[in-house]
Design an enzyme around this catalytic site. Structure first.
Site, mmCIF file in Angstrom:
data_model
loop_
_atom_site.group_PDB
_atom_site.id
_atom_site.type_symbol
_atom_site.label_atom_id
_atom_site.label_comp_id
_atom_site.label_asym_id
_atom_site.label_seq_id
_atom_site.Cartn_x
_atom_site.Cartn_y
_atom_site.Cartn_z
ATOM 1 C CD GLN A 101 -2.862 0.644 2.698
ATOM 2 O OE1 GLN A 101 -3.036 0.389 3.084
ATOM 3 N NE2 GLN A 101 -3.882 2.329 2.687
ATOM 4 C CG HIS A 107 -6.311 2.750 -2.633
ATOM 5 N ND1 HIS A 107 -5.509 3.035 -1.774
ATOM 6 C CD2 HIS A 107 -5.739 1.976 -3.638
ATOM 7 C CE1 HIS A 107 -4.255 3.131 -1.593
ATOM 8 N NE2 HIS A 107 -4.458 1.905 -3.089
HETATM 9 P P1 5GP Z 1 -1.272 1.478 -3.996
HETATM 10 O O1 5GP Z 1 -0.152 0.936 -4.027
HETATM 11 O O2 5GP Z 1 -1.432 1.854 -2.716
HETATM 12 O O3 5GP Z 1 -2.199 0.206 -3.948
HETATM 13 O O4 5GP Z 1 -2.396 2.144 -4.933
HETATM 14 C C1 5GP Z 1 -2.146 3.589 -5.407
HETATM 15 C C2 5GP Z 1 -2.446 4.007 -6.831
HETATM 16 O O5 5GP Z 1 -3.006 5.376 -6.422
HETATM 17 C C3 5GP Z 1 -1.657 4.013 -7.367
HETATM 18 O O6 5GP Z 1 -1.555 2.510 -8.515
HETATM 19 C C4 5GP Z 1 -0.931 5.106 -8.599
HETATM 20 O O7 5GP Z 1 -1.179 4.950 -9.558
HETATM 21 C C5 5GP Z 1 -2.332 5.861 -7.366
HETATM 22 N N1 5GP Z 1 -2.370 7.469 -8.141
HETATM 23 C C6 5GP Z 1 -0.762 7.790 -6.940
HETATM 24 N N2 5GP Z 1 -1.505 9.322 -6.836
HETATM 25 C C7 5GP Z 1 -2.592 9.666 -7.477
HETATM 26 C C8 5GP Z 1 -3.088 10.742 -8.041
HETATM 27 O O8 5GP Z 1 -2.520 12.331 -7.412
HETATM 28 N N3 5GP Z 1 -4.073 10.496 -8.936
HETATM 29 C C9 5GP Z 1 -4.561 9.524 -8.999
HETATM 30 N N4 5GP Z 1 -5.663 9.079 -10.112
HETATM 31 N N5 5GP Z 1 -3.885 8.512 -8.555
HETATM 32 C C10 5GP Z 1 -3.044 8.282 -7.904
#
Ligand code: 5GP
Length: 122
Positions: A101, A107
């Site tokens: 994460q 999310h």
């Molecule tokens: P995690 O690694 O926390 O499961 O996923 C975070 C996700 O958020 C990633 O797929 C990354 O591309 C997305 N993300 C990070 N910053 C932003 C942003 O400012 N806007 C959008 N639309 N997505 C973001």
């Protein structure tokens, strides 16, 4: 190291919810906000977030009331309908450091389209 014990009001998804930074919204209701991932890993790559401050899926299950949990989960079906997804999808939620994460606001990644069938991409 990511902190998923104390909610950080300045995380990027909190800012998206407050409209302090832009996002490409695809759906919104009283429980959920859904928008395109900035770095898509599939033809359809949507992020679905609750409109309340939960750090992770664990935090959500511990702190959200049953009405909110049900409403948020049901919104996933409505998002699929809105996106006209017909041939299936993958839902992923990463929790904490060992779950990969990066953003400390719960999310779900909704992935669909013709992409790698591997469970985790290399
Ligand atoms: P995690 O690694 O926390 O499961 O996923 C975070 C996700 O958020 C990633 O797929 C990354 O591309 C997305 N993300 C990070 N910053 C932003 C942003 O400012 N806007 C959008 N639309 N997505 C973001």
């Amino acid at each position: 190291m990511i902190d998923i014990k104390n909610y950080n009001n300045n995380n990027v998804f909190a800012k998206i919810l407050r409209k302090e930074i832009p996002s490409k919204k695809v759906y919104e209701d009283e429980y959920a906000f859904a928008f395109e991932d900035i770095s898509p890993q599939a033809p359809v790559h949507i992020l679905i977030i609750p409109k309340k401050p939960f750090c992770s899926f664990d935090d959500f299950l511990e702190k959200a009331d049953d009405t909110f949990i049900l409403g948020f989960i049901k919104s996933i079906k409505l998002i699929n309908k809105c996106l006209n997804i017909k041939n299936g999808y993958r839902l992923i939620t990463n929790v904490g450091l060992h779950g990969g994460q990066e953003v400390p606001h719960l999310h779900f990644h909704l992935l669909s389209g013709d992409f790698s069938k591997k469970l985790v991409s290399s």
